[in-house]
Scaffold this motif. Structure first.
Motif, PDB file in Angstrom:
ATOM      1  N   VAL A 164     -11.409 -10.936  12.517  1.00 23.25           N
ATOM      2  CA  VAL A 164     -10.128 -11.319  13.100  1.00 23.25           C
ATOM      3  C   VAL A 164      -9.197 -10.183  12.726  1.00 23.25           C
ATOM      4  O   VAL A 164      -8.979  -9.659  11.631  1.00 23.25           O
ATOM      5  N   PRO A 165      -8.647  -9.413  13.782  1.00 24.43           N
ATOM      6  CA  PRO A 165      -7.902  -8.298  13.608  1.00 24.43           C
ATOM      7  C   PRO A 165      -6.773  -8.506  12.730  1.00 24.43           C
ATOM      8  O   PRO A 165      -6.183  -9.576  12.543  1.00 24.43           O
ATOM      9  N   SER A 166      -6.528  -7.618  11.703  1.00 22.81           N
ATOM     10  CA  SER A 166      -5.460  -7.646  10.813  1.00 22.81           C
ATOM     11  C   SER A 166      -4.315  -6.819  11.334  1.00 22.81           C
ATOM     12  O   SER A 166      -4.096  -5.895  12.262  1.00 22.81           O
ATOM     13  N   LEU A 167      -3.038  -6.978  10.600  1.00 27.48           N
ATOM     14  CA  LEU A 167      -2.055  -6.007  11.155  1.00 27.48           C
ATOM     15  C   LEU A 167      -1.920  -4.578  10.915  1.00 27.48           C
ATOM     16  O   LEU A 167      -1.739  -3.849  11.705  1.00 27.48           O
ATOM     17  N   PRO A 168      -2.612  -4.234   9.783  1.00 25.15           N
ATOM     18  CA  PRO A 168      -2.665  -2.673   9.694  1.00 25.15           C
ATOM     19  C   PRO A 168      -3.370  -1.937  10.566  1.00 25.15           C
ATOM     20  O   PRO A 168      -3.128  -0.957  11.342  1.00 25.15           O
ATOM     21  N   GLU A 169      -4.508  -2.717  11.291  1.00 23.40           N
ATOM     22  CA  GLU A 169      -5.336  -2.005  12.250  1.00 23.40           C
ATOM     23  C   GLU A 169      -4.671  -2.027  13.394  1.00 23.40           C
ATOM     24  O   GLU A 169      -4.655  -0.982  14.177  1.00 23.40           O
TER      25      GLU A 169
ATOM     26  N   ILE B 162     -10.449  -3.288   2.963  1.00 25.22           N
ATOM     27  CA  ILE B 162     -10.551  -4.668   2.635  1.00 25.22           C
ATOM     28  C   ILE B 162      -9.146  -5.369   3.161  1.00 25.22           C
ATOM     29  O   ILE B 162      -9.256  -6.538   3.645  1.00 25.22           O
ATOM     30  N   VAL B 163      -8.387  -4.470   3.806  1.00 23.25           N
ATOM     31  CA  VAL B 163      -6.949  -4.765   4.291  1.00 23.25           C
ATOM     32  C   VAL B 163      -7.177  -5.148   5.688  1.00 23.25           C
ATOM     33  O   VAL B 163      -6.121  -5.733   6.509  1.00 23.25           O
TER      34      VAL B 163
END
Lengths: 256, 125, 397
Positions: C354-359, C41-42
């Protein structure tokens, strides 16, 4: 290492009396079987499976969904599924949906209808073909399931499913239903209410649809020529969605 | 050199002796056993092999649809969940969490399975 | 060869680079830990787009790992001398890149703690299960290959091992294409062109990465690469980039011909907003035409332009993979042909991602793992190519 004697001993502890539970289950199933209600599955005790007997391919569970009877604004099957299986009912892109109502508009005629869409329980499931650990598997009686104990969460099955039936659990879950374990990082989909089917009951969606008076969902044993579903499939025209893929789905649709 | 070997031998035998001694008397933290009473197997045996029993049972249930058997996880929880919290987790005296935290073994079951017993109208009587 | 030709980075620069790499790996670990603790989910992934940026990074590295070993194969299998000298470096880089790629892939799993399960339960029809064997075999063969080249008495074995390695790689990279090709129901993927396409892409991407690393090594060791060898390798990169373009064009053109596929193709090539933009500007223009210009225009064959061209090819590879993997999932499945559909589960709608920071951190962490393995192994092992032809030493300035 594990040389323990695993022969079952008679369990005399009254607080965990499985014999009583078994008796109650069997007798209540017998009573339920006698009840005759429109659209209800008549559970044939003569062919019933005892809970300690393994499933076999003598039975093939399937559903027949009548698009003509399915009402556009109604979501009872979805609500029932969510309640039965402990789903949140949310519709964010990360929420699990085991069954959904799809609104269809014929591009040429403009005719609008809706139908419920869930795992089609194919005979040749693509999700089973691609799963690296065999966590996605087809039970002998035709129900396609995910063995969450060995699912590694690679989501290849989600990519492979022609019906977008699978959901990936994106967040930590708590307060799961006892009979429906589900957890973060694994993939899940409609189980044909396997916890109910194994007790001889109907699926939650089929029950809810009958209760709402539409009777669009008929569940039963496709291999039993005398079951309601087998009789109806012989009588009316029904199709499989994406029949061109040759998957021989257990879920068929009437009226599309 | 000889002294070194002797010392090592003495140390080694002390180690083995204490391990053998300890094996007979496992130290468990204080546990809330829930309803208690007669478990499906002896506690000493269960401590050793409960995971093996559960693993075998889960395959029978998931793949063959065999339910209501002796080594059902749901039945374990039904019995061993604390009578106060109705859960086998939640604090370090809870039945499953207590030993697993003590032994530092990861508890994976309750990622998916509920840790709470089913509280129905009948059970609360 | 005397130890003078052994790589001699300025020690403090070396440790600075290692520290930088370790920092990036640590940041990648933080990203992975967030994902594992809270769930996906993050990330930007959801039930429509289940494979995101980590897969873009992972597949780039895995394909490039196979391709970079091609440098050695050209020497060992096809007998071209300058490439023979580059075989040890290519072997090391192959191991480094595959490690990075697999790290990202495995840490992106929903249950990365179940790797033992993945290693002990096999489904014979699943490409992912084949890959467990193919990747393990790749590591073993690459290590063997290095051994046959670096230990004198094993040199006689380098050819048979090299041949086996070459065949293994063809199977492995075809397998990477088959991961997608077997998804019969997805309009983006069901194509027999994918295995050969991935093979040619691997050649281009592997050579591009190799050229960059080679240029850095020569520069940091005050050596000059023989311009003839540089020219040869840059022209080879040009051929690979053209071949990749050809296969990508063939894949899209054949797709366009099928009436049922035109919706999808129009989405990727024209109507899909960000996806056509990334495809045309990122892959075709910046990732293929511009490097080809840098490679082939007369007067532009020096190290700087070759490194620039290689970097652009890599940029293009990320663009292509983003469009292929994510664009391919964004387009809805055709479950009810002939109907317009909508539902609460994204039927008929373009998937959002939308790519997230953790990925993103996890992806770069994988690149950093490959970087660390390369930089440490090249310092420890004798991997700077020893060319027989005259290698002029840079004037001290």
């Amino acid at each position: 290492m594990n040389q323990a004697n695993l022969d079952p001993k008679p369990n005399l502890d009254p607080t965990t009396n499985l014999d009583r539970r078994d008796f109650l289950t069997k007798s209540s199933v017998g009573l339920a079987g006698l009840a005759i209600a429109p659209g209800m599955l008549l559970f044939d005790l003569a062919h019933g499976r005892a809970q300690d007997e393994a499933v076999s391919n003598k039975v093939r569970w399937g559903m027949l969904i009548d698009n003509n009877k399915c009402e556009s604004g109604c979501n009872d099957c979805v609500t029932a599924c969510n309640t039965e299986n402990g789903l949140s009912g949310g519709i964010k892109p990360t929420d699990s949906q085991w069954i959904r109502k799809v609104q269809l508009k014929d591009t040429h005629s403009g005719h609008i209808s809706s139908l419920p869409m869930m795992c089609q329980h194919c005979e040749e499931p693509p999700c089973v073909d691609v799963c690296p650990t065999q966590a996605s598997f087809k039970r002998a009686d035709g129900i396609v399931l995910v063995d969450k104990h060995i699912c590694i969460g690679c989501r290849y099955c989600v990519m492979a499913c022609p019906y977008q039936a699978r959901s990936f659990v994106h967040e930590v879950l708590t307060d799961q239903k006892t009979e429906v374990p589900r957890g973060k990082g694994t993939v899940e989909s409609c189980t044909l209410c396997v916890q109910r089917v194994d007790k001889g009951e109907n699926t939650a969606c089929a029950d809810a649809c009958s209760k709402a008076g539409h009777n669009a969902i008929l569940f039963g044993n496709l291999n039993d020529p005398d079951s309601d579903i087998a009789k109806r499939i012989r009588a009316v025209t029904s199709t499989q969605i994406r029949a061109d893929l040759g998957l021989n789905t257990g879920v068929r649709y009437e009226g599309i | 050199m000889k002294m070194g070997i002797r010392l090592t031998a003495i140390l080694f035998s002390v180690l083995i002796a204490s391990a053998v001694y300890a094996a007979d008397k496992p130290q468990t933290p204080p546990l809330d056993v829930g309803k208690g009473g007669q478990c499906v197997e002896e506690p000493k045996l269960m401590r050793k092999i409960h995971m093996n029993l559960l693993k075998h049972q889960r395959d029978e249930t998931v793949h063959k649809g065999i339910r209501g058997q002796k080594y059902s996880l749901a039945e374990c929880v039904e019995c061993h969940a604390s009578k106060k919290t109705n859960s086998v987790l939640g604090n370090n005296e809870a039945f499953c969490q207590g030993c697993h935290v003590y032994a530092a073994v990861k508890l994976d079951c309750f990622e998916c399975h509920t840790s709470k017993r089913k509280v129905t109208a009948e059970a609360s009587k | 060869m005397s130890s003078n030709s052994f790589s001699r980075y300025e020690t403090r620069y070396f440790y600075a680079l290692v520290a930088l790499g370790a920092l990036l790996v640590f940041l990648g670990y933080l990203g992975m830990h967030t994902m594992e603790e809270h769930g996906h989910i993050v990330t930007g992934m959801n039930n429509q787009i289940v494979w995101g940026i980590p897969h873009v990074f992972a597949i780039f590295m895995i394909v490039a790992a196979s391709g970079v070993l091609n440098i050695g194969s050209i020497g060992t299998v096809f007998g071209k001398t300058p490439y023979k000298a580059r075989a040890p470096l290519s072997g090391l880089m192959a191991i480094a890149l595959l490690s990075g790629g697999l790290a990202v892939l495995m840490l992106d799993l929903g249950r990365p703690d179940r790797l033992i399960v993945a290693a002990t339960h096999f489904n014979p029809t699943s490409v992912f299960a084949w890959n467990i064997f193919l990747y393990s075999g790749f590591f073993t063969l690459a290590a063997l290959y290095l051994w046959t080249m670096m230990e004198k008495r094993m040199n006689v074995w380098s050819k048979p091992v090299g041949f086996t390695m070459f065949a293994w790689r063809v199977i492995l990279t075809s397998g990477t294409g088959l991961i997608f090709a077997f998804l019969v129901v997805r309009q983006a993927y069901a194509s027999a062109l994918l295995p050969p396409m991935f093979i040619v892409l691997s050649f281009a991407w592997g050579l591009a990465v190799f050229l960059i690393v080679q240029a850095a090594m020569y520069s940091w060791n005050n050596k000059v690469l023989d311009p003839a060898i540089l020219k040869r390798m840059k022209n080879l990169l040009g051929i690979f980039v053209i071949s990749s373009l050809y296969l990508v064009a063939a894949y899209h053109l054949t797709n366009l011909y099928f009436a049922k596929q035109t919706g999808f193709e129009h989405f990727i090539l024209r109507d899909g907003g960000i996806y056509p933009m990334i495809f045309w500007a990122g892959y075709v223009l910046l990732g293929s035409f511009l490097p080809l210009a840098l490679i082939y225009l007369p007067g532009l064959g020096n190290t700087k332009t070759v490194v620039a061209a290689s970097l652009l090819v890599i940029l293009g590879s990320f663009a292509l993979l983003y469009v292929f993997i994510i664009g391919g999932q964004a387009y809805p499945l055709s479950i009810f042909p002939g109907y317009e559909v909508s539902s609460s589960f994204g039927d008929g709608q373009i998937g959002k991602y939308v790519p997230s920071l953790p990925e993103i951190l996890l992806g770069f962490g994988g690149l950093a793992i490959a970087f660390l393995i390369t930089i440490i192994s090249t310092r420890v092992l004798n991997s700077l190519p020893h060319d027989v032809a005259a290698v002029a030493a840079k004037n001290d300035d």
